[in-house]
Design an enzyme around this catalytic site. Structure first.
Site, PDB file in Angstrom:
ATOM      1  N   ARG A 185       0.854  -1.204   0.000  1.00  0.00           N
ATOM      2  CA  ARG A 185       0.000   0.000   0.000  1.00  0.00           C
ATOM      3  C   ARG A 185       0.878   1.238   0.000  1.00  0.00           C
ATOM      4  NH1 ARG A 185      -3.346  -3.659   2.494  1.00  0.00           N
ATOM      5  NH2 ARG A 185      -5.076  -4.155   1.095  1.00  0.00           N
TER       6      ARG A 185
ATOM      7  N   ASP B 197       0.068  -6.795  -3.134  1.00  0.00           N
ATOM      8  CA  ASP B 197      -1.342  -6.492  -2.887  1.00  0.00           C
ATOM      9  C   ASP B 197      -1.879  -5.798  -4.134  1.00  0.00           C
ATOM     10  OD1 ASP B 197      -3.880  -5.889  -1.454  1.00  0.00           O
ATOM     11  OD2 ASP B 197      -2.707  -6.464   0.297  1.00  0.00           O
TER      12      ASP B 197
ATOM     13  N   HIS C 240      -6.654  -9.766  -3.699  1.00  0.00           N
ATOM     14  CA  HIS C 240      -5.667  -8.686  -3.530  1.00  0.00           C
ATOM     15  C   HIS C 240      -4.587  -8.776  -4.605  1.00  0.00           C
ATOM     16  CE1 HIS C 240      -7.245  -6.829   0.083  1.00  0.00           C
ATOM     17  NE2 HIS C 240      -7.392  -8.009   0.647  1.00  0.00           N
TER      18      HIS C 240
ATOM     19  N   GLU D 139     -10.074 -11.929   2.264  1.00  0.00           N
ATOM     20  CA  GLU D 139     -10.964 -11.006   1.552  1.00  0.00           C
ATOM     21  C   GLU D 139     -11.069 -11.307   0.050  1.00  0.00           C
ATOM     22  OE1 GLU D 139     -10.381  -7.117   4.420  1.00  0.00           O
ATOM     23  OE2 GLU D 139      -8.914  -7.383   2.828  1.00  0.00           O
TER      24      GLU D 139
ATOM     25  N   TRP E  60      -7.116 -13.105  12.201  1.00  0.00           N
ATOM     26  CA  TRP E  60      -7.145 -11.629  12.229  1.00  0.00           C
ATOM     27  C   TRP E  60      -8.542 -11.073  12.460  1.00  0.00           C
ATOM     28  CZ3 TRP E  60      -9.454  -8.153   8.680  1.00  0.00           C
ATOM     29  CH2 TRP E  60     -10.011  -8.743   7.528  1.00  0.00           C
TER      30      TRP E  60
ATOM     31  N   TYR F 119      -3.986  -4.581  15.460  1.00  0.00           N
ATOM     32  CA  TYR F 119      -3.996  -3.850  14.188  1.00  0.00           C
ATOM     33  C   TYR F 119      -3.427  -2.448  14.415  1.00  0.00           C
ATOM     34  CZ  TYR F 119      -5.634  -7.080  10.749  1.00  0.00           C
ATOM     35  OH  TYR F 119      -5.659  -8.108   9.838  1.00  0.00           O
ATOM     36  N   PHE F 120      -2.160  -2.310  14.032  1.00  0.00           N
ATOM     37  CA  PHE F 120      -1.436  -1.081  14.345  1.00  0.00           C
ATOM     38  C   PHE F 120      -1.728   0.043  13.343  1.00  0.00           C
ATOM     39  CE2 PHE F 120       2.258  -3.440  16.740  1.00  0.00           C
ATOM     40  CZ  PHE F 120       1.346  -3.892  17.681  1.00  0.00           C
ATOM     41  N   ASP F 121      -2.612  -0.240  12.353  1.00  0.00           N
ATOM     42  CA  ASP F 121      -2.989   0.842  11.427  1.00  0.00           C
ATOM     43  C   ASP F 121      -4.122   1.686  12.013  1.00  0.00           C
ATOM     44  OD1 ASP F 121      -4.506  -1.558  11.117  1.00  0.00           O
ATOM     45  OD2 ASP F 121      -5.284  -0.870   9.187  1.00  0.00           O
TER      46      ASP F 121
ATOM     47  N   TRP G  30      -0.831  -2.307   8.467  1.00  0.00           N
ATOM     48  CA  TRP G  30      -1.308  -2.055   7.109  1.00  0.00           C
ATOM     49  C   TRP G  30      -1.057  -0.576   6.825  1.00  0.00           C
ATOM     50  CZ3 TRP G  30      -2.134  -6.416   4.723  1.00  0.00           C
ATOM     51  CH2 TRP G  30      -2.521  -7.532   5.464  1.00  0.00           C
ATOM     52  N   THR G  31      -0.756  -0.262   5.557  1.00  0.00           N
ATOM     53  CA  THR G  31      -0.220   1.087   5.331  1.00  0.00           C
ATOM     54  C   THR G  31      -1.001   1.915   4.312  1.00  0.00           C
ATOM     55  OG1 THR G  31       1.362   0.194   3.723  1.00  0.00           O
ATOM     56  CG2 THR G  31       2.104   0.373   6.012  1.00  0.00           C
ATOM     57  N   GLU G  32      -2.302   1.644   4.174  1.00  0.00           N
ATOM     58  CA  GLU G  32      -3.108   2.475   3.272  1.00  0.00           C
ATOM     59  C   GLU G  32      -2.914   3.962   3.583  1.00  0.00           C
ATOM     60  OE1 GLU G  32      -4.211  -0.246   4.800  1.00  0.00           O
ATOM     61  OE2 GLU G  32      -5.642  -1.356   3.554  1.00  0.00           O
TER      62      GLU G  32
HETATM   63  C1  ACM Z   1      -6.435  -8.523   6.564  1.00  0.00           C
HETATM   64  O1  ACM Z   1      -6.426  -7.627   7.415  1.00  0.00           O
HETATM   65  N1  ACM Z   1      -7.096  -8.360   5.432  1.00  0.00           N
HETATM   66  C2  ACM Z   1      -5.740  -9.764   6.786  1.00  0.00           C
END
Ligand code: ACM
Ligand code: ZN
Length: 493
Positions: free
Chosen positions: A132, A161, A225, A289, A360, A386-388, A435-437
Site C-alpha cells: 500500500r 497487494d 488482492h 478477503e 485476524w 492492528y497497528f494501522d 497495514w499502510t493504506e
Molecule cells: C487482513 O487484514 N485483510 C488480513
C-alpha cells in the site's frame, strides 16, 4: 527503588550489591560459537559509544541445555558482565538486554543484578505492508534492528497487494515492470508511485535480520488482492480486464480466475523464487478477503467447480489453498494463511496438517483452527494487534479512525479462555500488523508502531505473573530514551 526499566520485563531480576560503571565501549569476548552475535553487538555498541575508550568487559559463555531455547542468564557484577546461553538466539537476547541498559545508563552506573530470562511464546511477530506504501531498505533494516532489541523474532513481509507488487519473479518480468507502480489518479498531472526490492536488497534484508535472530517470512497474497498481477497479466483474471494497479483502497472484485491454469504456473514461479531466496520454512499465501463475485459468473470457474466437484463457489478458494499448500510442501515449505482459508470447514480438512492459520478477524479463526488441530498465530483486530488503527480517539492522530486501547494490547493473551492444554500448545504466539493504506512515510509508520511494539513484546515474552500495566507505563517513560537513541518517533501515552 532499583529498577532496570527493561522492556519486555524479564522473567526474573535479582538485584545484588554494587554497580557496574561503563565509562567506555564495552569489550565483548567469549565462546567462538557466538562470533556472529559478537560482531552485531560490537556494531550496536559503536553507535552508542562513538569514542574508543575501553570499558569493562562482557563475557559470553555457552551452557548445555537443549530445553532452554532462547534462554539467557545475565550476571552484572562491578567487575564485568557475563551472559550464559545455550543457543545463539539466547545470547543475542542477553546482549540486547545489555544494550538496553547501556542506552539508559547514567553517571551512577548500572545496578548489579542477575537476570534469568526466556520467552512465553516462540512466535513474536510484526507484519509490515510494503504494498500500500513502499518502504525503503534502510527503514526496514532500522525497524528490524529495533524489533530485535525487543526480542521480536519474526518479520512478516507483506510484499504484494492490489496496490503494488514488490518482488521480482524472473519468469514474470511484468509483475515488477507494470505491477510495482500505480498512477496517482487523484492528481491532474501524470505521476506514478511505487517501487520494488531487488534480489540483492531482499538478500541484504534477510541477512541483516538473520544475525539479529529475526526470521523474515514473505507473504504473497493469493488469489485475491491481486490487481497488480492482473494489470501485468490480464489473462489471469475472469473478465480479461481492463485492470490497473489500484490507487484506491478496499476489497476489489477482480481476483485471479480459479479456472485459469495459468495461475499454477505463476504460483510455481513465485514459490521457486521464494524458496531460493528465503531461508524461512514458512510462506504466507494470504487468502484474505477474496471476492467470489466473478467466480460465480465465470464459465471457466464454473467448469472447474464441476471438474473439482465443489458445490459452492467458496469451495474454489479451499481448492486453491489446498493446492498452493501442497506446492509449497513439495518445496519443503509450510503455508500460512489468513483465517478465511478455513471458512469452508469441510474442505479445510483436506489441507496439509501443518498449514498455519493466522487469525485476524478477531480470535474466532484461531479458536476454530486449534479445534481442527492446526497451529495458530493470533493477530486479532479485536485485541489491539492492528497497528494501522489510531492510537487515540482524536482527529490529530494518524491512522484508521478506530482508536485502539493501549492497555488492551498490553493485556492481550494469545491463548483464549477455555482452550485445552493441547489447544494451547497449538498457539505459537502472535503478531502486530501495520497495514499502510494511510501510512505514506516511515516516520508515520514508526509513530504507529511505537510504543505498541513494546507492549506487544511484553505480552508475548514476559510471564503473565510479571505483567502490570502501570509498572509497564512507568518503565516506558525511561524506555522512550532508548527509542530516541534509535531515532524512532513514538506516540506518548
Ligand atoms: C487482513 O487484514 N485483510 C488480513
Ligand atoms: Zn474465472
Amino acid at each position: 527503588m532499583k529498577d532496570l526499566n527493561m522492556i519486555p520485563m524479564p522473567a526474573s531480576v535479582t538485584f545484588t550489591e554494587g554497580v557496574f560503571y561503563c565509562a567506555g565501549r564495552p569489550k565483548v569476548t567469549g565462546d567462538a560459537y557466538f562470533e556472529a552475535e559478537m560482531v552485531v553487538f560490537r556494531g550496536q555498541m559503536q553507535a552508542l559509544f562513538p569514542r574508543e575508550k575501553p570499558g569493562l568487559g562482557i563475557a559470553l559463555k555457552r551452557i548445555p541445555g537443549g530445553e532452554k531455547r532462547e534462554y539467557y542468564k545475565l550476571t552484572i557484577l562491578p567487575t564485568g558482565v557475563t551472559i550464559e546461553a545455550a543457543d545463539n538466539a539466547g545470547v543475542y537476547h542477553g546482549l540486547q538486554a545489555m544494550r538496553q541498559l547501556f542506552m539508559t545508563r547514567d553517571k551512577e552506573g548500572i545496578p548489579c543484578a542477575v537476570i534469568e530470562d526466556y520467552p512465553q511464546f516462540p512466535w513474536r511477530g510484526l507484519m509490515l505492508d510494503c504494498s500500500r506504501h513502499f518502504f525503503t531498505v534502510p527503514f526496514i533494516k532500522k525497524l528490524i534492528d529495533a524489533l530485535s532489541m525487543h526480542h521480536i523474532n519474526k518479520f512478516h513481509w507483506h510484499l504484494t497487494d492490489d496496490q503494488g507488487w514488490r518482488i521480482p519473479i524472473k519468469q514474470y518480468p511484468l509483475l515488477t515492470e507494470i505491477g510495482s507502480k500505480r498512477r496517482e489518479s487523484r492528481r491532474q498531472d501524470v505521476r506514478y508511485y511505487g517501487g520494488f526490492y531487488t534480489v540483492k536488497e531482499i538478500e541484504e534484508i534477510i541477512a541483516w535480520a538473520a544475525v539479529r535472530h529475526v526470521e523474515v517470512v514473505p507473504e504473497i497474497d493469493l488469489p485475491g488482492h491481486t490487481l497488480a498481477v492482473l494489470a501485468a497479466y490480464p489473462g489471469l483474471g475472469c473478465t480479461g480486464g481492463p485492470y490497473r494497479v489500484e490507487d484506491r483502497f478496499g476489497i476489489f472484485d477482480d481476483v485471479l480466475c480459479a479456472g485459469n491454469e495459468g495461475m499454477w504456473d505463476l504460483a510455481a514461479a513465485i514459490f521457486d523464487t521464494l524458496s531460493s531466496l528465503f531461508p524461512s520454512k514458512y510462506v504466507h499465501i494470504g487468502g484474505d478477503e477474496v471476492s467470489f463475485k466473478h467466480w460465480a459468473e465465470c464459465p471457466k470457474c464454473r467448469e472447474k467447480m464441476k471438474e473439482w466437484d465443489v458445490k459452492e463457489v467458496s469451495g474454489l478458494q479451499a481448492h486453491i489453498t489446498r493446492r498452493l499448500a501442497a506446492m509449497l510442501g513439495e518445496r519443503g515449505k509450510i503455508a500460512i494463511g489468513w483465517d478465511e482459508v478455513i471458512d469452508n470447514e469441510e474442505e479445510a480438512k483436506q489441507f496439509p496438517q501443518e498449514l498455519v492459520v493466522m487469525s485476524w478477524r478477531g480470535r474466532a479463526g484461531g479458536d476454530k483452527a486449534v479445534k481442527m488441530g492446526r497451529p495458530v498465530i493470533m493477530t486479532p483486530n479485536s485485541d489491539g494487534c492492528y497497528f494501522d488503527y489510531r492510537q487515540k480517539d482524536s482527529l490529530e492522530e494518524p491512522g484508521q479512525p478506530f482508536p485502539q486501547s493501549f492497555s488492551r494490547l498490553y493485556e492481550f493473551n494469545p491463548i483464549s479462555p477455555g482452550m485445552t492444554p493441547q489447544e494451547e500448545a497449538l498457539v505459537w504466539g502472535a503478531q502486530g500488523n501495520l497495514w499502510t493504506e494511510l501510512i505514506y512515510a516511515s516516520k508515520i509508520a514508526e509513530y504507529m508502531l511505537f510504543p505498541r511494539v513494546c507492549a506487544l513484546a511484553e505480552a508475548l515474552w514476559t510471564p503473565q505473573s510479571n505483567k502490570n500495566f502501570d509498572a509497564f507505563k512507568r518503565r516506558l517513560t525511561i524506555h522512550n530514551r532508548r527509542l530516541e537513541s534509535l531515532d524512532i518517533l513514538y506516540c506518548r501515552y
